[in-house]
Design an enzyme around this catalytic site. Structure first.
Site, mmCIF file in Angstrom:
data_model
loop_
_atom_site.group_PDB
_atom_site.id
_atom_site.type_symbol
_atom_site.label_atom_id
_atom_site.label_comp_id
_atom_site.label_asym_id
_atom_site.label_seq_id
_atom_site.Cartn_x
_atom_site.Cartn_y
_atom_site.Cartn_z
ATOM 1 N N ALA A 158 34.556 55.230 52.992
ATOM 2 C CA ALA A 158 34.011 54.540 51.737
ATOM 3 C C ALA A 158 32.531 55.143 51.438
ATOM 4 C CB ALA A 158 34.025 53.222 51.870
ATOM 5 N N GLU A 216 41.287 63.451 49.891
ATOM 6 C CA GLU A 216 41.564 62.116 49.462
ATOM 7 C C GLU A 216 42.591 62.488 48.442
ATOM 8 O OE1 GLU A 216 38.771 59.333 48.139
ATOM 9 O OE2 GLU A 216 37.775 58.987 50.135
HETATM 10 ZN ZN LIG Z 1 38.666 56.556 45.410
#
Ligand SMILES: [Zn+2]
Length: 300
Positions: A158, A216
């Site tokens: 994160a 990602e």
């Molecule tokens: Zn994201």
């Protein structure tokens, strides 16, 4: 004799004007842009200083424009500026009219209606290709929500609160109901096609050194056209695109037959911009030191 010399000078001058008119006549673009812009995202350097512009857009920008728009760069070094994303985001679970052709992971997902519509347009085209198992797993996140996520998942996964694109209101995490995005048809389709709809897969596998973020395949970011097309064509991460644009000052892209010219201007105080082309335009800051002017529907 003096008259002859004068006539000769006039003819030479007329010749120069005629040549200039010819080179601009077809497209209304400086010839350098028109010639080199025959493939999407082909960068050209701005040559405006060498030949005075025939037409131009002139307008004032204020320094806060640097922190507004769809092209704001946010990463571990550059923070999310104060923005109105929180006010624009609506709960999609309560706005079913905005949920069309995709699922929601849970009932807390928020997104601006504009971004939801851009995503809907994209997934409808994916469905034509037989790819239709998209799921939104995250949309807009407030700093508090990002803080909670950061505490739960840690810095590897994160972003630090204040440094997440989700808090800009321009990012989405997309899942597939059929598997991991890395291998699922939805992930593969996004990687190949998201750029056509103004989205970029923001953290590619081979750009982790530049973005500072792990691969990602689920995280997409809206930047709009032609920027997504230029990045795709040149295989640039968002960071790289902004550096190249700043260096070259302008780039031309033709996407689906539509011509765009993108300009970078440094802006540190109230500034009058003079853009050497006429058409409709959009403005966005880069979130550091300047604004990007995207001109389209160029007037010939
Ligand atoms: Zn994201």
């Amino acid at each position: 004799m003096r008259n002859w010399l004068f006539l000769l000078a006039v003819l030479v001058l007329l010749g120069a004007v005629y040549e200039r008119f010819q080179s601009d006549g077809d497209t209304g673009l400086p010839v350098e842009h028109a010639e080199k812009g025959n493939a999407i995202g082909t960068p050209t350097s701005d040559n405006a200083e060498n030949s005075p512009p025939v037409n131009e857009l002139t307008f004032q920008v204020e320094p806060d424009q640097v922190r507004k728009g769809n092209l704001l760069l946010v990463n571990e070094e550059i923070a999310v500026p104060p923005n109105k994303a929180d006010a624009k985001a609506v709960n999609l679970f309560k706005h079913k009219e905005l949920v069309d052709g995709f699922g929601l992971l849970d009932n807390s997902i928020r997104l601006s209606p504009e971004l939801a519509k851009a995503f809907t347009t994209m997934v409808k085209h994916a469905a034509v290709d037989g790819v239709k198992n998209f799921l939104i797993s995250s949309g807009y996140r407030s700093d508090q929500e990002q803080q909670a996520l950061y505490e739960q998942l840690g810095p590897e996964i994160a972003a630090v609160p204040g440094h997440s694109e989700h808090s800009l209101g321009l990012a989405l995490d997309i899942g597939s109901t059929t598997g991991q995005m890395k291998d699922a048809p939805e992930g593969i389709w996004l990687k190949q096609n998201a750029w056509k709809y103004g989205f970029i897969v923001r953290y590619p596998e081979d750009k982790t050194e530049i973005t500072g973020v792990i691969h990602e395949p689920w995280h997409i970011r809206y930047v709009g056209l032609p920027h997504s097309a230029i990045m795709q064509e040149n295989h640039w991460a968002f960071e790289e695109y902004l550096v190249h644009l700043k260096e070259r000052k302008s780039m031309t892209a033709i996407v689906e037959g539509k011509t765009y010219i993108v300009y970078y201007f440094p802006v540190a105080s109230n500034t009058t911009l003079r853009v050497p082309v006429v058409g409709n335009y959009e403005l966005s800051g880069n979130n550091t030191d300047g604004v990007i002017v995207t001109v389209f529907d160029i007037v010939n």
